[in-house]
Each structure stands twice: as structure tokens, then as C-alpha cells.
Motif scaffolding. Structure first.
Motif, short mmCIF file in Angstrom:
data_model
loop_
_atom_site.label_atom_id
_atom_site.label_comp_id
_atom_site.label_asym_id
_atom_site.label_seq_id
_atom_site.Cartn_x
_atom_site.Cartn_y
_atom_site.Cartn_z
N LEU A 123 2.71 19.26 -3.27
CA LEU A 123 3.15 17.88 -3.40
C LEU A 123 2.09 16.93 -2.83
CD1 LEU A 123 5.76 16.65 -4.50
CD2 LEU A 123 6.58 16.52 -2.14
N ALA A 124 1.64 15.98 -3.65
CA ALA A 124 0.80 14.89 -3.15
C ALA A 124 1.72 13.73 -2.80
CB ALA A 124 -0.21 14.46 -4.21
N ALA A 125 1.54 13.12 -1.62
CA ALA A 125 2.41 12.03 -1.19
C ALA A 125 1.57 10.92 -0.60
CB ALA A 125 3.42 12.54 -0.16
N ALA A 126 1.87 9.69 -0.98
CA ALA A 126 1.11 8.53 -0.48
C ALA A 126 2.07 7.39 -0.19
CB ALA A 126 0.08 8.09 -1.52
N VAL A 127 1.73 6.54 0.76
CA VAL A 127 2.56 5.37 1.07
C VAL A 127 1.66 4.16 1.27
CG1 VAL A 127 2.62 5.87 3.56
CG2 VAL A 127 4.44 4.49 2.54
N ASP A 128 2.13 3.01 0.80
CA ASP A 128 1.38 1.77 0.97
C ASP A 128 2.35 0.63 1.21
OD1 ASP A 128 -1.48 1.04 0.83
OD2 ASP A 128 -1.51 2.55 -0.77
N THR A 129 1.96 -0.28 2.10
CA THR A 129 2.79 -1.45 2.40
C THR A 129 2.08 -2.72 1.93
OG1 THR A 129 3.85 -0.41 4.29
CG2 THR A 129 3.79 -2.81 4.29
N LEU A 130 2.80 -3.57 1.25
CA LEU A 130 2.27 -4.88 0.86
C LEU A 130 3.03 -5.96 1.63
CD1 LEU A 130 2.00 -4.61 -3.05
CD2 LEU A 130 0.33 -3.92 -1.34
N VAL A 131 2.31 -6.80 2.35
CA VAL A 131 2.92 -7.87 3.15
C VAL A 131 2.55 -9.22 2.53
CG1 VAL A 131 3.05 -8.92 5.46
CG2 VAL A 131 2.74 -6.44 5.21
N THR A 152 7.27 -1.63 0.82
CA THR A 152 6.64 -0.34 1.08
C THR A 152 7.10 0.66 0.03
OG1 THR A 152 6.54 -0.76 3.45
CG2 THR A 152 6.35 1.53 2.75
N VAL A 153 6.14 1.27 -0.65
CA VAL A 153 6.47 2.30 -1.64
C VAL A 153 5.85 3.62 -1.21
CG1 VAL A 153 6.16 3.06 -4.03
CG2 VAL A 153 6.75 0.69 -3.56
N THR A 154 6.64 4.67 -1.25
CA THR A 154 6.15 6.04 -1.06
C THR A 154 6.21 6.71 -2.42
OG1 THR A 154 7.03 6.11 1.18
CG2 THR A 154 6.54 8.23 0.13
N LEU A 155 5.12 7.34 -2.81
CA LEU A 155 5.08 7.99 -4.12
C LEU A 155 4.68 9.45 -3.94
CD1 LEU A 155 5.26 7.54 -7.23
CD2 LEU A 155 2.81 7.10 -7.19
N MET A 156 5.36 10.33 -4.65
CA MET A 156 5.07 11.76 -4.58
C MET A 156 4.92 12.33 -5.98
SD MET A 156 7.91 12.66 -1.71
CE MET A 156 9.05 11.51 -2.44
N GLY A 157 4.12 13.37 -6.07
CA GLY A 157 3.96 14.02 -7.36
C GLY A 157 3.23 15.33 -7.21
N VAL A 160 -0.58 0.56 -6.50
CA VAL A 160 -1.50 0.98 -5.43
C VAL A 160 -1.25 2.45 -5.06
CG1 VAL A 160 -1.78 -1.36 -4.54
CG2 VAL A 160 -0.03 0.09 -3.54
N ASN A 161 0.00 2.87 -5.15
CA ASN A 161 0.32 4.27 -4.87
C ASN A 161 -0.03 5.18 -6.04
OD1 ASN A 161 1.79 4.54 -2.15
ND2 ASN A 161 2.69 2.71 -3.04
#
Ligand SMILES: [Mg+2]
Length: 321
Positions: free
Chosen positions: A42-50, A131-136, A71-72
């Protein structure tokens, strides 16, 4: 937030994005249950946009929804992974129905394109933050890493870097009188993450990173992680026509240091170049060779008449030459 506002949010997010058969339990329980295929990791990434930091105040909501996922998607593309499941944490000053409907439209449209299901989330009240966390999944042992490049590998970038930074400047009124302003604004507001290219590059690329902080800075991260340096030929930089209208020097500076492009910067060993070009024709896949990896650490940028001074983090894109 009052109960009715939670209900409102629930209404917008319960069926957002793609429906996937590998989601055993999605939005609505304490956690999602997801099936990862055998042989995959599993690849997992998180990014926050303010607001006010990653996008201007008052930015259109569909762009915020699109970018929060884009972005994710770009991070997963840089790993060669196939995006599948997203989690969304949303902090809102108020639950405005119109804003929520535009935000989810922007998020859901991109999610459907890439078959991403929203499988959970959280909402709170406060300054606008997404904030989005994306996995794949990605086949075990096949992910693209920043650390895989070697001295002598060719260095590539996709798309036309620099456009998004000019688009942001136009959006903020810091730059005016430029042709094709709408195209440039779109490059900032609705970037195109290179999801298919990232997966296709797995057999050929030795290293990969996505360009979020600027091509030169991100290429240097890749080089450092790989224990080498790099050389960029500025005359090969793929500059869009609207960017070239700024003049060669400023256009190159934007291409090297502008952020928010979400393109892929990757390296390919010399012995893989023929196969790469045959299987993924550069014109069709939209990527350009811009240089090579070298033994000496750091970056060198070459122009028509020899080495150019490195644009620094403090370089002022908007100063008139
Ligand atoms: Mg990244």
C-alpha cells in the motif's frame, strides 16, 4: 457544528467519487475496511491545504476540492502506485451549502477520473483547512523511489513546469498583461496529476519525485536521496508559449523554481532509454529530457554560453529584469 450541519456534510460526502468493489466498509462506520490485492503493498500519502498558505483567500471551492486530491494523486503517481481510497478531514468556518456543493463537485470529478473512492472523513469548525489522505496499491518491490537514481541516468520532467506559479501570480494580481492568462490560471487551479505516466514508468525509471516545490528543488531532493548530483540543460526546459512570453530568462526561472506544477521528475538509466522512447513516446506522454545525473553533489544549470547562476529560494520571480 450543530447536528444539521453534520447531516449536510454527510449528505455531500457519503457518495463522493468512484464506487469500488474493494471497499468492504466505506463512509459511516468507525473506520473503513479495504481490500488490498495479494502481491501488492500500500502506498499512502497525506497533504494539508490551508487557506492563505496553499491557496489564496476566497479561492473558488471547486479548485480547492480538485487540488486537495490532485496533490495526493501526484504523490502516488511519483511512487508508480494506482490510487484507490481517500480520506478527507475538513475544517470549515461554517457549513455553507453552496461552498460544500462546489467543493465536492471539484473533488468528486477528479476522484471519478482516477477511480478513487472517498471511504471516510472528519469535519470540524475552524479556519478553512483541507487534509486528504490517499492510498493505493503498487506491486511489491516495483514502487518508484527517490533513492534509485545513478550517475549517468537521464533526467526528465513531464509537462511544462512554471505555468502554475505564473497562474498563481495572475490569480493574486501580482502579474498582469500576459496572454493566455486563463490557461495559466487553470494550471494553478486545476493541475493534472500524472497518474497514468507514473504507473507506466515503473519498468523504466530508476528514480521519481513529483514537482510540488519547484523543479530544481525537487530534482535536488531526488539527487540527494540517490547520493548524486544533477545537471540541467536550461535550453532543453519545456516552456509553454504563454510562459515564453515573459522572456527567456524569467520563463526559465519560473520553470526551475515555480511550485504547484504536480508534474513528475524522473531518471532513466541509459540502457533503458530506447525502450522508454519506444513504449512511451515522449510527444504522446508529454515528457522531456532536461539533463543528467552526475557524481558531483548539488545542481548545475547550463545555458547557451555555459553555466548559469543557480536561481535561489529567494529569487524574485516578479522583479523586472
Ligand atoms: Mg511529493
Amino acid at each position: 457544528m450543530p447536528q444539521s450541519e453534520f447531516e449536510l456534510i454527510d449528505r455531500y460526502f457519503r457518495r463522493c467519487g468512484a464506487q469500488r468493489a474493494d471497499v468492504r466498509v466505506g463512509v459511516g462506520d468507525d473506520a473503513a475496511l479495504l481490500e488490498c490485492p495479494p502481491g501488492m503493498v500500500l502506498a499512502a500519502a497525506v497533504d494539508t491545504l490551508v487557506e492563505g498558505v496553499h491557496f489564496p483567500r476566497g479561492c473558488r471551492a471547486d479548485s480547492i476540492g480538485h487540488r486537495a486530491l490532485a496533490v495526493n494523486l501526484s504523490d502516488l503517481a511519483a511512487m508508480g502506485a494506482r490510487p484507490a481510497w481517500a480520506l478527507l478531514a475538513l475544517t470549515l468556518p461554517a457549513a455553507e451549502e453552496r461552498w460544500l456543493s462546489e467543493f465536492t463537485a471539484g473533488f468528486a470529478a477528479l476522484a471519478r477520473v482516477h477511480e478513487v473512492a472517498l471511504v471516510g472523513g472528519d469535519t470540524t469548525q475552524g479556519p478553512l483547512t483541507v487534509t486528504v489522505t490517499l492510498m493505493g496499491p503498487v506491486p511489491a518491490g516495483a514502487a518508484l523511489l527517490r533513492s534509485g537514481a545513478s550517475v549517468g541516468d537521464a533526467l526528465f520532467v513531464s509537462g511544462t513546469p512554471g505555468d502554475a506559479a505564473v497562474g498563481l501570480a495572475l490569480e493574486q494580481g501580482r502579474l498582469e498583461g500576459l496572454g493566455q492568462a486563463e490557461y495559466l490560471r487553470e494550471r494553478f487551479l486545476f493541475p493534472t496529476p500524472r497518474v497514468a505516466l507514473g504507473q507506466q514508468l515503473r519498468p523504466y525509471a530508476s528514480g521519481c519525485i513529483d514537482v510540488s516545490d519547484g523543479l530544481l528543488a525537487d530534482a535536488l531532493k531526488l539527487a540527494r536521496a540517490s547520493g548524486c548530483g544533477l545537471e540541467i540543460d536550461a535550453t532543453r526546459l519545456p516552456l509553454s508559449a504563454p510562459l515564453r512570453a515573459l522572456g527567456t530568462e524569467r520563463a526559465r526561472a519560473f520553470a526551475l523554481t515555480g511550485g504547484d506544477d504536480y508534474e513528475l521528475c524522473f531518471t532513466v538509466p541509459p540502457q533503458q532509454l530506447a525502450r522508454l522512447h519506444a513504449q512511451l513516446p515522449p510527444q504522446q506522454w508529454g515528457y522531456t529530457r532536461i539533463g543528467s545525473m552526475r557524481a558531483e553533489p548539488g545542481a548545475r544549470v547550463m545555458g547557451e554560453a555555459g553555466e548559469l547562476p543557480l536561481p535561489t529560494g529567494g529569487y524574485d520571480h516578479f522583479a523586472q529584469a
